[in-house]
Design a protein around this motif. Sequence first.
Motif, PDB file in Angstrom:
ATOM      1  N   GLU A   1      49.711  91.551   8.755  1.00 15.19           N
ATOM      2  CA  GLU A   1      48.407  91.562   9.413  1.00 15.19           C
ATOM      3  C   GLU A   1      47.301  91.145   8.479  1.00 15.19           C
ATOM      4  O   GLU A   1      47.309  91.450   7.305  1.00 15.19           O
ATOM      5  CB  GLU A   1      48.142  92.945   9.973  1.00 15.19           C
ATOM      6  CG  GLU A   1      49.047  93.197  11.154  1.00 15.19           C
ATOM      7  CD  GLU A   1      48.846  94.554  11.718  1.00 15.19           C
ATOM      8  OE1 GLU A   1      48.218  95.369  11.053  1.00 15.19           O
ATOM      9  OE2 GLU A   1      49.326  94.787  12.823  1.00 15.19           O
ATOM     10  N   LYS A   2      46.379  90.412   9.029  1.00 16.67           N
ATOM     11  CA  LYS A   2      45.218  89.963   8.261  1.00 16.67           C
ATOM     12  C   LYS A   2      43.978  90.536   8.935  1.00 16.67           C
ATOM     13  O   LYS A   2      43.154  89.815   9.464  1.00 16.67           O
ATOM     14  CB  LYS A   2      45.126  88.439   8.244  1.00 16.67           C
ATOM     15  CG  LYS A   2      46.431  87.738   8.000  1.00 16.67           C
ATOM     16  CD  LYS A   2      46.787  87.697   6.535  1.00 16.67           C
ATOM     17  CE  LYS A   2      48.126  87.056   6.364  1.00 16.67           C
ATOM     18  NZ  LYS A   2      48.907  87.618   5.264  1.00 16.67           N
ATOM     19  N   TRP A   3      43.888  91.831   9.024  1.00 20.24           N
ATOM     20  CA  TRP A   3      42.756  92.406   9.725  1.00 20.24           C
ATOM     21  C   TRP A   3      42.233  93.577   8.925  1.00 20.24           C
ATOM     22  O   TRP A   3      42.875  94.077   8.011  1.00 20.24           O
ATOM     23  CB  TRP A   3      43.144  92.847  11.133  1.00 20.24           C
ATOM     24  CG  TRP A   3      44.082  94.008  11.163  1.00 20.24           C
ATOM     25  CD1 TRP A   3      45.152  94.205  10.339  1.00 20.24           C
ATOM     26  CD2 TRP A   3      44.028  95.127  12.029  1.00 20.24           C
ATOM     27  NE1 TRP A   3      45.786  95.359  10.651  1.00 20.24           N
ATOM     28  CE2 TRP A   3      45.126  95.960  11.684  1.00 20.24           C
ATOM     29  CE3 TRP A   3      43.193  95.508  13.065  1.00 20.24           C
ATOM     30  CZ2 TRP A   3      45.364  97.147  12.337  1.00 20.24           C
ATOM     31  CZ3 TRP A   3      43.461  96.693  13.710  1.00 20.24           C
ATOM     32  CH2 TRP A   3      44.533  97.504  13.348  1.00 20.24           C
ATOM     33  N   ASN A   4      41.061  94.031   9.308  1.00 19.23           N
ATOM     34  CA  ASN A   4      40.455  95.122   8.578  1.00 19.23           C
ATOM     35  C   ASN A   4      40.426  96.394   9.408  1.00 19.23           C
ATOM     36  O   ASN A   4      39.751  97.346   9.077  1.00 19.23           O
ATOM     37  CB  ASN A   4      39.026  94.747   8.169  1.00 19.23           C
ATOM     38  CG  ASN A   4      39.032  93.547   7.259  1.00 19.23           C
ATOM     39  OD1 ASN A   4      39.883  93.441   6.379  1.00 19.23           O
ATOM     40  ND2 ASN A   4      38.123  92.625   7.484  1.00 19.23           N
ATOM     41  N   GLY A   5      41.133  96.387  10.510  1.00 16.57           N
ATOM     42  CA  GLY A   5      41.116  97.566  11.360  1.00 16.57           C
ATOM     43  C   GLY A   5      41.940  98.696  10.765  1.00 16.57           C
ATOM     44  O   GLY A   5      42.517  98.586   9.697  1.00 16.57           O
ATOM     45  N   SER A   6      41.979  99.790  11.470  1.00 14.43           N
ATOM     46  CA  SER A   6      42.755 100.920  10.999  1.00 14.43           C
ATOM     47  C   SER A   6      43.741 101.318  12.084  1.00 14.43           C
ATOM     48  O   SER A   6      43.630 100.904  13.224  1.00 14.43           O
ATOM     49  CB  SER A   6      41.830 102.102  10.679  1.00 14.43           C
ATOM     50  OG  SER A   6      41.173 102.486  11.861  1.00 14.43           O
ATOM     51  N   GLY A   7      44.695 102.119  11.678  1.00 10.73           N
ATOM     52  CA  GLY A   7      45.663 102.595  12.661  1.00 10.73           C
ATOM     53  C   GLY A   7      46.960 101.844  12.558  1.00 10.73           C
ATOM     54  O   GLY A   7      47.068 100.822  11.888  1.00 10.73           O
ATOM     55  N   ALA A   8      47.954 102.366  13.224  1.00 12.07           N
ATOM     56  CA  ALA A   8      49.286 101.778  13.181  1.00 12.07           C
ATOM     57  C   ALA A   8      49.542 101.113  14.520  1.00 12.07           C
ATOM     58  O   ALA A   8      49.706 101.787  15.528  1.00 12.07           O
ATOM     59  CB  ALA A   8      50.317 102.852  12.912  1.00 12.07           C
ATOM     60  N   PRO A   9      49.583  99.803  14.553  1.00 18.88           N
ATOM     61  CA  PRO A   9      49.579  99.077  15.827  1.00 18.88           C
ATOM     62  C   PRO A   9      50.733  99.430  16.757  1.00 18.88           C
ATOM     63  O   PRO A   9      50.544  99.434  17.960  1.00 18.88           O
ATOM     64  CB  PRO A   9      49.680  97.615  15.399  1.00 18.88           C
ATOM     65  CG  PRO A   9      49.168  97.593  14.023  1.00 18.88           C
ATOM     66  CD  PRO A   9      49.510  98.902  13.414  1.00 18.88           C
ATOM     67  N   LEU A  10      51.881  99.716  16.216  1.00 14.49           N
ATOM     68  CA  LEU A  10      53.006  99.929  17.110  1.00 14.49           C
ATOM     69  C   LEU A  10      53.184 101.392  17.503  1.00 14.49           C
ATOM     70  O   LEU A  10      54.102 101.722  18.232  1.00 14.49           O
ATOM     71  CB  LEU A  10      54.296  99.383  16.496  1.00 14.49           C
ATOM     72  CG  LEU A  10      54.439  97.862  16.589  1.00 14.49           C
ATOM     73  CD1 LEU A  10      55.752  97.412  16.007  1.00 14.49           C
ATOM     74  CD2 LEU A  10      54.331  97.382  18.022  1.00 14.49           C
ATOM     75  N   ARG A  11      52.326 102.262  17.015  1.00 12.99           N
ATOM     76  CA  ARG A  11      52.368 103.637  17.517  1.00 12.99           C
ATOM     77  C   ARG A  11      51.749 103.679  18.908  1.00 12.99           C
ATOM     78  O   ARG A  11      50.905 102.865  19.249  1.00 12.99           O
ATOM     79  CB  ARG A  11      51.594 104.562  16.581  1.00 12.99           C
ATOM     80  CG  ARG A  11      52.375 104.927  15.359  1.00 12.99           C
ATOM     81  CD  ARG A  11      51.940 106.287  14.877  1.00 12.99           C
ATOM     82  NE  ARG A  11      52.428 106.527  13.521  1.00 12.99           N
ATOM     83  CZ  ARG A  11      52.180 107.644  12.871  1.00 12.99           C
ATOM     84  NH1 ARG A  11      51.442 108.592  13.419  1.00 12.99           N
ATOM     85  NH2 ARG A  11      52.655 107.810  11.663  1.00 12.99           N
TER      86      ARG A  11
END
Lengths: 122, 337, 363
Positions: free
Chosen positions: A99-109
């Motif tokens: 991932e090339k993003w600055n977000g937070s969290g676990a995308p596949l959860r």
Amino acid sequence: MKTERNELLNGLEGLYSKGYTYLVKIYAVDYVKTLEAVYVVRNMEEAKEERLEVELDPSDAWVPSAMRVYKAADWYEREMQEMFAITIKGRQAERLLLEKWNGSGAPLRKNFAWSEPYEKMK
Amino acid sequence: MQISSLLAIAPFLPASASPGSALGELVGIVEYAIAVAVIIIVFDYVFGWLERKVVAKIQKRHGPTYAGKYGILQNMADILKLLSKQHMAPANSDKPLFLATLPIMLAVTLFLVLLIPFSPTLSGSSSGFVLLVVLVLVSFMPLMIFVNGFASGNKFSAISAERSVVMLLSYEIPLVLVVATAAALAGGYSLNGIVGAQSQLWYVLLMPIGFVIFFIAMLAELERPPFDMREADSELIAGWLTDVSPPYYVLALFLDYSRMLLGSMLIAILFFGGWEGPVLPPIVWLLIKVFAIAFFIMIVRATMVRMRIDRLLRFGWLILLPLAFVNLIVTYVLLIG
Amino acid sequence: MSTRINIGPVHPSTHGVLRLVADIEGDTVLRVEPHIGFLHRGVEKLVENRMYMQSPAYMEKLDYAAPMSYDELYVAVVEKAMGVEVKERAQWVRVVLLELQRIASHLLWLGTAANDLGQFFTLFMWCMKDRDMILRLLESASGARMFYVNMRMGGLVQDLPPGFGGGARDVLDYLERRVKKYEAYLEKNPVFMERTKGVGVLGKEDAINLGVTGPVLRASGVGYDTRKDNAYYVYGKLSFRPQTRSEGDVFARYRVRMMEIAESIRLVRDALDRMPDGDAIGMPVRLITTGAKNREASASRETPRGEGIMYMVADPQRPYRLAIRSPTFVNLAALTHIAKDCRLADVFAILGSLDIVMGDADK
């Protein structure tokens, strides 16, 4: 096979010595109440597969690194760490793989917050 | 004061110019330069088009078809497009050096083509040492590429610059040895003399090994595959031309094809009897040979896999150099001594 | 003192959007590290929010050089989850289509790999032209040139058109001749041999431990091929032989792929001959939406790039979790280990020999 995360490396090493030298895949599944990390290994000679399943608590999710046994675990572990926020202990911290993003969290959860446009779409 | 003493090319005054007044000499030089410039431009343009068509045919494509008959105007369209783009130099480049090298290289190449005779009458120089001058200036090119590559401040260009010097080391000595052999056969470094000496038998038949070495070295000199490590598009993006702006890239293309003309002319003159031939006028014969050689170089370009730079060094020193010595010795023993 | 150079994500030979960070010293590469993720679309998350039948089109975009294989892989894992048997004729047709897709993918690989070696697009153009004949065949079978979506649970969307067998045989005869020519053309070229032999050697032990897959694994002397060792469909009846080489270098990978093309041609011919008549159409869409029986399912297929596996945890209507094991992902992870202490030019030869498709690696 179900196993504990403290027993994971022993289990993998045991399998490795039994000829399960090929790591097929490491992936995780979010069952909301628990996380499950799955290690699939294969015996190349006999074409047999074994699965090691580790149940994890979502709030304290970590597993030991399997890179000591399988070099192939490298990117799988990083992917899992990134997608499920399952910390891999016993290896150096690496940059994000996919991932090339600055977000937070676990995308596949399952509790991952969808972005705004998608919410509006629903 | 004599104008001829002011001009650096004084020893190479055109043979066709009237030897009378200084003004006459100057006019002769300018006339000859214009004539050669026209030849060069026409050749470069036709060659650029031909290369696209030939490579396309080999690759089972059509090549340019839309602009003009058989796509003959496609290169013009490309040049116009490139010229209409913004010119710039990278921020961390050594700007004066970076911008100066390409024009200098082009000027040197054009000067070299001026020196080489197109026919006994259409000749830029009557000097007996033209071939030496050509050789010196030809090996000047890789050094300019080196300078350009380092001045551009791009890492890919820097690698290309290093490769340029390694290439120079690997093919230059065999090249010089073969030329020396040819000159020894003809008894002088005058191109007219070399062509004259081939009126009975072409040198390609007298020293086939020498021709192969010279041809390979020329491919390397001209950055043609399999020796295009300097430009190596799949490795170094465009090598020393990576950061060159579009208008400058036109110069690079012009340079590329002019060098092609130069190399083909050298091969034709040294090994294929230059302008010697029946019926047709000499210049036509020379151009026919030049196009045939250029055509062959195009086919090589379309078929070969790029060599690795360290392998080229090994190839140059372990195969080309011994073969060049063999060529020299055999020629001396059998034909001269 | 080493220099760090950045190759990509926009570079002629990174096959899309791969970024390599290389530490070089002179012409020697000390370490190459691939940075991936520029094409990450989160397909695993996307399919969790879609009905089973909505996802094959997404799957095809993973590996855009061999879309049919991923289409089939996804459909296969859904079939496992729903406990659906594939119809007899559909199994044969799938084998034919998958092997044709493999030939097309390997031809594309041959062209691009030759480009990486510095060939000026000649082989690339020839291979693209030959590949196009297969694409036309697949188009006649599915209606689309590139993204087919021709698989449906239990069978196919549509059966092979009449006259497909004859056309396919003609194309295969032609391709067989062409591929032999390409082999002769490359292997008689000393520069090609020099660039590929002994370059990027990956030993057997390392290959297994690094988890590489597909032709890369078989070029290192491991005879594992899913079509043989975990046989699906009718590969068992077709007496399939895995193609292996023992050297483990770039040349061995090239040879393995060329032998696989020959083997695939043989398989397709055989399958066309022995294909039974009957119904090959898959389930109607309304039945697919009624639910999966098994909670967990997995399917493993030999895609052109290697073994693709999907692990699915199934909800009745849609996948609860779909974990994709994509072959490029694992092969690319091994690049750092293969391209160690090699020449700069070799990095691209090795990268080309891994047959990467970034959509596949990035998911």
